[in-house]
Design an enzyme around this catalytic site. Structure first.
Site, PDB file in Angstrom:
ATOM      1  N   MET A 299       0.788  -1.237   0.000  1.00  0.00           N
ATOM      2  CA  MET A 299       0.000   0.000   0.000  1.00  0.00           C
ATOM      3  C   MET A 299       0.819   1.287   0.000  1.00  0.00           C
ATOM      4  O   MET A 299       0.272   2.359  -0.232  1.00  0.00           O
ATOM      5  CB  MET A 299      -0.901   0.050   1.244  1.00  0.00           C
ATOM      6  CG  MET A 299      -1.876  -1.088   1.342  1.00  0.00           C
ATOM      7  SD  MET A 299      -3.066  -0.942   0.009  1.00  0.00           S
ATOM      8  CE  MET A 299      -4.076  -2.368   0.313  1.00  0.00           C
TER       9      MET A 299
ATOM     10  N   HIS B 197      -3.600  -3.101  -9.816  1.00  0.00           N
ATOM     11  CA  HIS B 197      -4.591  -2.203  -9.214  1.00  0.00           C
ATOM     12  C   HIS B 197      -5.988  -2.660  -9.657  1.00  0.00           C
ATOM     13  O   HIS B 197      -6.186  -2.979 -10.834  1.00  0.00           O
ATOM     14  CB  HIS B 197      -4.323  -0.764  -9.666  1.00  0.00           C
ATOM     15  CG  HIS B 197      -5.246   0.220  -9.031  1.00  0.00           C
ATOM     16  ND1 HIS B 197      -5.041   0.693  -7.755  1.00  0.00           N
ATOM     17  CD2 HIS B 197      -6.389   0.785  -9.483  1.00  0.00           C
ATOM     18  CE1 HIS B 197      -6.041   1.519  -7.451  1.00  0.00           C
ATOM     19  NE2 HIS B 197      -6.859   1.596  -8.477  1.00  0.00           N
TER      20      HIS B 197
ATOM     21  N   GLU C  78      -7.759 -10.380 -11.560  1.00  0.00           N
ATOM     22  CA  GLU C  78      -6.376 -10.040 -11.208  1.00  0.00           C
ATOM     23  C   GLU C  78      -5.489 -11.280 -11.241  1.00  0.00           C
ATOM     24  O   GLU C  78      -4.332 -11.228 -11.663  1.00  0.00           O
ATOM     25  CB  GLU C  78      -6.323  -9.429  -9.803  1.00  0.00           C
ATOM     26  CG  GLU C  78      -6.930  -8.057  -9.715  1.00  0.00           C
ATOM     27  CD  GLU C  78      -6.798  -7.468  -8.314  1.00  0.00           C
ATOM     28  OE1 GLU C  78      -5.744  -7.616  -7.682  1.00  0.00           O
ATOM     29  OE2 GLU C  78      -7.770  -6.862  -7.834  1.00  0.00           O
TER      30      GLU C  78
END
Ligand code: GRF
Length: 204
Positions: free
Chosen positions: A97, A116, A186
């Site tokens: 992060m 992302h 993802e």
């Protein structure tokens, strides 16, 4: 694939509280020391805390792990040293992060990627992580979303996009259902992006 080419050596930097599902997807696609002619291998997993849940997953997958505290001022140089020792070509951020320290960005000569959960440049930037991204997608009335694998720079989510995958936003979606759909995407996108990079890399 050219069998004389060496494998791209990949390190994954997970988040302090990260689940590590993208790390797992990368490691399953590119396991270390596999004899197949896969173009890459996950040679190292770095966690910013010994408490990171992703570490346990990495150990179960028999991956090399290292804990480097990213709250220490020497995090950038420790990371550079660890990656050099493991001869890493590509660092993949997966749930990490914070911004990557500038001294590391200046010294590391390999590629740095991040994943992302939106179609960048939409819904990126500081504070745009986790469920907040999917809440914003729903609030904007988007009919399509997805994920982006991009190169990392000194700013959040601003580097060039290497690969994107899309999925629909459904009328009855909640931030949670959308998050789950994008996360599945993802897990396909990150290995594909690493594969793409491996093809572009001179691995002789
Ligand atoms: C993913 O949604 C990724 O896009 C974002 O952080 C999350 C990490 O999830 N950068 P996991 O730890 O890989 O499961």
């Amino acid at each position: 694939m050219d069998s004389s080419a060496r494998k791209l050596r990949v390190a994954v930097l997970v988040g302090r509280r990260g689940r590590g599902s993208n790390m797992e997807a990368l490691a399953k696609a590119f396991p270390p020391n596999a004899s197949s002619d896969q173009p890459a291998e996950v040679a190292l997993v770095v966690a910013p805390s010994a408490e990171s849940p992703a570490l346990e997953k990495a150990r179960l997958l028999e991956l090399e792990t290292k804990v480097l505290d990213d709250r220490q001022p020497d995090f950038g140089s420790s990371l550079a040293k660890a990656l050099e020792e493991s001869q890493i070509d590509v660092l993949c951020l997966a749930g990490y992060m914070r911004l990557i320290p500038e001294d590391f960005l200046q010294t590391f000569t390999g590629a740095i990627l991040n994943i992302h959960p939106s179609l960048l440049p939409k819904f990126g930037g500081k504070g745009m992580y986790g469920v907040a991204v999917h809440e914003a997608v729903l609030a904007a009335g988007e009919t399509e979303t997805g994920c982006s694998v991009h190169f990392v720079t000194e700013r959040y989510d601003e580097g060039a996009v290497l690969l994107q995958k899309t999925c629909p936003v459904l009328a009855d979606d909640t931030p949670e259902t959308l998050a789950a759909r994008v996360l599945n995407l993802e897990h396909e996108a990150y290995p594909e992006a690493v594969q793409l990079l491996a093809l572009r890399f001179d691995r002789h």
